[in-house]
Structures are given as structure tokens and as C-alpha cells.
Design an enzyme around this catalytic site. Structure first.
Site, mmCIF file in Angstrom:
data_model
loop_
_atom_site.group_PDB
_atom_site.id
_atom_site.type_symbol
_atom_site.label_atom_id
_atom_site.label_comp_id
_atom_site.label_asym_id
_atom_site.label_seq_id
_atom_site.Cartn_x
_atom_site.Cartn_y
_atom_site.Cartn_z
ATOM 1 N N HIS A 1 0.784 -1.236 -0.139
ATOM 2 C CA HIS A 1 0.075 0.220 -0.087
ATOM 3 C C HIS A 1 1.060 1.290 -0.008
ATOM 4 C CE1 HIS A 1 -3.155 -2.601 1.870
ATOM 5 N NE2 HIS A 1 -3.341 -2.600 0.691
ATOM 6 N N GLU B 1 1.677 3.272 3.049
ATOM 7 C CA GLU B 1 2.041 2.572 4.213
ATOM 8 C C GLU B 1 3.513 2.639 4.186
ATOM 9 O OE1 GLU B 1 -0.583 -0.788 4.699
ATOM 10 O OE2 GLU B 1 -2.235 0.546 4.436
ATOM 11 N N HIS C 1 2.991 -3.583 6.553
ATOM 12 C CA HIS C 1 1.993 -2.756 6.347
ATOM 13 C C HIS C 1 2.105 -1.618 7.307
ATOM 14 C CE1 HIS C 1 -0.714 -4.890 3.240
ATOM 15 N NE2 HIS C 1 0.043 -5.749 3.605
ATOM 16 N N GLU D 1 1.676 -5.364 10.677
ATOM 17 C CA GLU D 1 1.084 -3.851 10.789
ATOM 18 C C GLU D 1 2.031 -3.182 11.598
ATOM 19 O OE1 GLU D 1 -1.408 -2.532 9.052
ATOM 20 O OE2 GLU D 1 -2.426 -4.038 8.238
HETATM 21 ZN ZN LIG Z 1 -1.752 -2.159 4.100
#
Ligand SMILES: [Zn+2]
Length: 666
Positions: free
Chosen positions: A248, A251, A380, A488
Site C-alpha cells: 500500500h 504505508e 503494512h 502491521e
Molecule cells: Zn496495508
């Protein structure tokens, strides 16, 4: 890599005289006077090799430790400590601690005044680095006493680590022969990222190489840095790992962390860090810092600190790359109840190609076909948790629901009807390898960001969090031999520059620990009776409906938790071979299990049952002893028998009567 010429250095240093001073060892009552206010000083050029990368180039004598000349500094045990600290701490906390020490041993001189380093910088480092000292049983060096040698901001202190977080341009001006560990903890534009990766590959040409796996929609190369003892080629039985950042585009923490990791691995290898050398000598690591460089440009245009949730998330075609992979999970759920249904090497359905497939997605799929990856992580941002497949829920209305892979729900011991404890399920072990050593993921205080994953140990099944199709992790598991988790890294998707250094510190150990997990389970070669490798042979484990296949050289890797497993190798035209293997709980190196397949209709009728039950001696599936070098830091370096000195004392032995007894805890 030979060890650095420390003994020569020490031999030269010990010849010079020691200086008077105030050390705790000499004054157990702690009666050292506080430093008096510094008067005017004569600034001279800073010429200490160990401090050559300090943020300033003028110093003054006497120093804060009352050393009166450069020669006296160089002969001091404090200086020797700074010179070897990197090796003692295995790269942890450096170059930061060394620069902090330099600020005391060679204080900054500016406009005829000595300036003292900031106390808050010292305190921050002490908090972060104390565990590294504890791990080797070394006392905190007295001259890094934050209360004594450091100053407050009101007193006009300066940050000795400022340059570590400075811009890239300064890097060009560094003197040649400068220590290789200089990482700039900044954001990197596309051009800067490419430059750093290529420069790192050039600096570590014998262990690193860059290559492109394709181009983004807007034509940017998707550049990978590969690190291994023989870059550019697969080695028999050497497992391969990929780490992917910035899928992404907005990110960005993962992108930066992988750029830092590339430089860190290269530098540490060169410096002789045992752990990193062992890792790179036994593993092929591929880093793709940015899978979505086009999206990054959109996000970067809005700037760091901007916390918009979606700008730049997608690629230039407005496709979310983590929704763009073939949805094989639905396929798996559709057939899972059928007898003999499998959850591996599921073909990509034709209709997938009728939709929009991003060039970035295609590039990853092609890459996965070309390299026999075993383990992967996709980095991410936006929360703080590690998730593992499946990401797509098995709930009929696609509501969130725990949806485990066969590697989780059916324990490897299912064949013995012994339920597998959750802590011994492979995907949980992989996720925990990351989360358990991440200080913020384990933080029980209010400081912690993000959803409340703490109760779960900061790991979660993806579909139990929220469900989506077309994700990269599900595709890895269902289409290839690779196990991928999703990390994350934190709540801010585009963190401000000053947060990057801490992000790196928090994630360095988790990344290393995770990559080392590729050596769990078993590996080996499948061949025919003439020793010819059999590619695409299936390796099955009883109780887990998920096979692994052999690579073109006949080699395979099967990540497995500790315990007893029945492993079966088979290929068309050959009879099956079945082996029982036992993986001891503490084993950190893949046990080698080879298979020799007999053509059907010849040889022994059916299979060789080789019960290789091992004694409690921590042996591998073939009875080989566990490798002692694989113990975690700390376990291996316990204090020695009473009376003897710790292992690192040998670094200081030649200092004779000036040995730094203040480093000894006992
Ligand atoms: Zn992501």
C-alpha cells in the site's frame, strides 16, 4: 571474514600511559565531584579514528574525563571499549552508543566553548540499551552516567546522534574508509531508495545483488536487493525468504525499515557479526522495499505526518494490490469438504485473467514462480499486530470469523489423536516470532497504539480481524510453497521522520527473529535411486492437508512445529516413501530428511518405514546434534564459573593494570 585486528590495536594502546580520573571502582563511595562549569577552551581538530563520524570536527582538552591529550584518550580503557563495543553487543545499539561515548571522550568544541551532549539522549539510549549490556553481563559504563557528563536543554546541550537522522546529502560528504554502519534514518524518495540499494549491493558485492522483478504501472522498476553467500543463484537446500514493503503506497514504514535492513545486514556481515554471517551463509534473503512505488509518490506528495487513510494506497491504476491476487481461498472453501481435496498448489482460475491484473501483482506472481520461497512477510501500517492467513473468512456471509489454514487447525500430531497445543501451530509460531520480541507489541501500558490485540499476544488470524479476498498471503499459501504473514508496523501510515529511528529499533530484532524461523522444521532432497533429483515431488505430512513440492534441484523445505510427524514423499511413477521424524522442542535448525524414490514395480514393495525416534538429547531427525551456535543471545553467554571473568574480558586483558574493572558486575 577474519576478526578485526583488535589485538594489534590493544597492543599499541597499552604502551601509552593511563590518566588520572574518577571511576566508581576507584572511589566506591561514589564521591566523584560533579563537573564544574566549563570555561573557555582551545578548539582543536578531532582526530580520533573511532569518533571520526561524530557530528562535529573540533574538540578540546582536557576532556570531560580529564584526559589531557589525544594520546591519553587513545590509550584509555574507555576508548578501547568504544572501539570494540560494536562486537561486544553484536551490533546492537551502535553506532549510537559509540557516538554518545565520543561526545564525552572527545567533547564538542565550538567557538572556544566545550559543549556537552544532551541528557535526554543519554537517558533514552540507556533505557534502550541496558538489556544488551545485561545480556553479556556487563555493567553500564561509568562515563555514560547521564546525570554526570550530560547537560539539559536549558544548559545548551546538543544531540550527538543528530547526524544519524540527518539528510542523505551529508552521506556524500563522509570521509572514505568511514565505518560501514552509517544508516540514515530518513524517508527515501524513489531515486534515493534505488541509490541506497545499489550502493549497498556494490559495498557488499560478494553477498548482495540488486535485480528488478518488473515495472510498476508508471514504469518504475520494482527493485529487489538479494543477500546470500552466493548472490544470484539458488543453492541446494538453502531456504529463500522474501520481505515486501509498501504494497500500500501510503504505508511507508515497511519501505524504510527494509532499506535500513539491507544496509544493516551488509554492514554487519562485513564487520563479522556472527549471527548475521550465519544467517546470510545459510539463507537467501530477498528484500523488496517498495511493491507500490507509484502509490508512494502520491502519498509522499502530501508529506510525512499526513495521516490520510487512503491517498496513495492504490497503484496508478487505482487498484488495491492486496486485493488484486487470484482469490484461491473461495476455491479452497468450495472444495474443502470433498474427499482428497487439497489446500496447496491450487491453479489460478481462467476468469481471473479477464479482470484487471496490475503489473505489480503480475511481477510478484512471476517472482514466486522463479524462486522457491519458503517464508515471507508483507509489511503494512495503520495498526500494530501480526496477522496470518486465511484473510478471507469461511463464514458464508463473509463476516469476520476465525478461518485457519490446515497448517493450523489440524495439528501435526492429529494422526496420533493428540491435540496440538495452540502455541505449537506453525502460523502462530511464525507470527509470535515477530510479535514476542517487538517492544511495542508487547507493551502493556497505555502507550500502545491501535486496536486491542494485546490479549491475543498481538497476533490474529486475518479473517478473525476482518475478511477480504484477493490478498497476497492467502495466495502465497494456496498457490505456492511459501508461508506469508502480514505485519502491521504501527498506527501511523506515513510517520514523521523523527519516528523512523525508533521504528527501526523496534522492528530490527523481530525481523531477524522471523527470518531465522525459515530454519524450523525439516528440509532435504528427493531423488531417484540413481541420485537424480526429482522435481515437483510432493512432501505430505500426515494430519495436515497441505503439501509442499520439491524445487527443480529436488530440494524441499517443510516448516513444522516441534513434535513427531509422519512425512511422505511421492511423485508420479515412483512408490511412496514414508518416514517418521521427531523435531525436538528447542531445535532451531531444519532437520535433514532425504528421500530416495523407487520406480513403481521395482525395488522394495512399498515403502521404507524408518522410525527415527530420538533420545532426549536434543537430536535432529537423523540423530545429528543440535547446533550450539543457534542458541539465542544471552543463553549462550551466561556468567562463567565463579572467580573467572566473562568472555569479553579478553578484549581488555592486554590493558594490564588499566583494565576496566568498572565493567565487571561481579
Ligand atoms: Zn496495508
Amino acid at each position: 571474514m577474519p576478526p578485526p585486528p583488535l589485538l594489534l590495536l590493544l597492543a599499541a594502546l597499552v604502551l601509552a600511559a593511563a590518566r588520572p580520573g574518577c571511576e566508581p571502582a576507584w572511589d566506591p563511595a561514589g564521591g566523584c565531584p560533579r563537573l564544574a562549569a566549563v570555561d573557555s577552551a582551545t578548539c582543536v581538530d578531532l582526530q580520533l579514528r573511532t569518533c571520526s563520524d561524530a557530528a562535529y570536527n573540533q574538540t578540546a582538552f582536557p576532556t570531560l574525563l580529564e584526559h589531557r591529550s589525544r594520546e591519553v584518550v587513545e590509550s584509555s580503557s574507555e576508548y578501547v571499549l568504544l572501539s570494540v563495543l560494536h562486537h561486544l553487543l553484536e551490533g546492537q545499539c551502535n553506532p549510537d552508543l559509540r557516538l554518545l561515548g565520543c561526545a564525552v571522550l572527545a567533547p564538542r568544541c565550538q567557538g572556544g566553548q566545550v559543549r556537552r551532549p544532551c541528557r535526554h539522549v543519554c537517558e533514552g539510549l540507556r533505557e534502550a540499551c541496558q538489556p544488551a549490556f545485561d545480556a553479556i553481563d556487563m555493567a553500564w559504563p561509568y562515563f555514560l552516567d547521564c546525570g554526570r557528563y550530560f547537560a539539559s536543554q536549558q544548559e545548551g546541550c546538543y544531540d550527538p546522534l543528530e547526524k544519524l537522522r540527518g539528510g542523505l546529502d551529508e552521506e556524500e560528504a563522509l570521509p572514505s574508509g568511514h565505518p560501514a554502519t552509517f544508516i540514515h534514518f530518513t524517508h527515501h524518495s524513489y531515486a534515493q531508495m534505488v541509490r541506497v540499494l545499489k550502493r549497498t549491493a556494490a559495498r557488499c558485492a560478494h553477498i548482495a545483488k540488486t535485480y528488478s522483478i518488473g515495472r510498476s504501472f508508471d514504469g518504475r522498476e520494482l527493485l529487489v536487493l538479494e543477500l546470500s553467500s552466493r548472490p544470484g543463484q539458488h543453492e541446494l537446500m538453502e531456504p529463500e525468504v522474501k520481505l515486501i514493503g509498501n504494497i500500500h503506497g501510503n504505508e511507508v514504514a515497511g519501505r524504510e525499515i527494509l532499506i535500513y535492513l539491507a544496509q544493516y545486514l551488509c554492514s554487519e556481515y562485513l564487520l563479522g557479526n556472527d549471527r548475521i554471517q550465519r544467517l546470510l551463509n545459510t539463507t537467501r534473503i530477498h528484500l523488496l522495499p517498495s511493491m507500490n512505488p507509484d502509490g508512494y509518490e502520491v502519498a509522499a506528495a502530501e508529506g510525512a505526518g499526513y495521516n490520510g487513510w487512503t491517498s496513495g494506497r492504490q497503484n496508478a491504476q487505482n487498484l488495491d494490490l492486496n486485493r488484486n491476487f487470484p482469490d484461491l481461498t473461495s476455491e479452497y472453501y468450495r472444495t474443502a469438504s470433498a474427499r482428497g481435496a487439497r489446500s496447496d498448489h491450487i491453479a489460478i482460475p481462467q476468469h481471473y485473467w479477464w479482470g484487471k491484473v496490475a503489473p505489480e501483482t503480475k511481477a510478484i506472481m512471476k517472482w514466486m514462480r522463479a524462486v522457491p520461497f519458503v517464508l515471507s512477510a508483507s509489511l503494512h501500517g495503520g495498526d500494530l499486530v501480526v496477522s496470518y492467513p486465511f484473510d478471507f473468512s469461511k463464514h458464508p456471509q463473509e463476516e469476520k470469523m476465525f478461518s485457519p489454514t490446515p497448517d493450523e487447525k489440524a495439528g501435526p500430531s492429529a494422526w496420533t489423536l493428540v491435540p496440538l497445543p495452540p502455541e505449537l501451530q506453525m502460523f502462530k509460531l511464525l507470527a509470535r516470532a515477530y510479535a514476542d520480541v517487538h517492544p511495542m507489541m508487547m507493551d502493556r501500558s497505555e502507550n500502545r497504539c491501535g486496536g486491542n490485540f494485546l490479549k491475543r499476544g498481538s497476533i490474529i488470524n486475518g479473517a478473525d480481524w476482518y475478511s477480504f479476498t484477493g490478498g497476497m498471503s492467502d495466495f502465497n499459501y494456496l498457490h505456492s510453497n511459501c508461508f506469508e504473514i502480514t505485519v502491521e508496523l504501527g498506527c501511523v501510515k506515513f510517520p514523521p521522520e523523527e519516528a523512523l529511528y525508533t521504528l527501526w529499533q523496534h522492528n530490527k530484532e523481530p525481523l531477524l527473529n522471523f527470518v531465522e524461523m525459515v530454519h524450523r522444521g525439516i528440509k532435504g532432497v528427493v531423488m531417484d535411486k540413481f541420485g537424480k533429483p526429482v522435481k515437483n515431488a510432493r512432501i505430505s505430512v500426515k494430519g495436515i492437508r497441505h503439501d509442499i513440492t520439491t524445487a527443480p534441484d529436488g530440494d524441499y523445505w517443510r516448516l513444522l512445529p516441534p513434535g513427531s510427524h509422519i512425512v511422505i514423499a511421492q511423485a508420479p511413477g515412483y512408490s511412496k516413501v514414508i518416514k517418521k521424524v521427531t523435531i525436538p522442542a528447542r531445535m532451531k535448525r531444519a532437520g535433514r530428511v532425504d528421500f530416495i524414490l523407487q520406480p513403481l514395480g521395482t525395488g522394495p514393495k512399498n515403502f521404507l518405514l524408518g522410525p527415527r525416534r530420538n533420545g532426549p538429547g536434543g537430536a535432529g531427525p537423523h540423530g545429528e546434534p543440535e547446533e550450539p551456535g543457534q542458541e539465542p543471545l544471552g543463553a549462550r553467554r551466561l556468567p562463567e564459573a565463579s572467580g573467572s571473568k566473562p568472555w569479553w574480558w579478553s578484549y581488555f586483558r592486554s590493558l594490564g593494570q588499566h583494565q576496566p574493572r568498572w565493567l565487571l558486575k561481579y
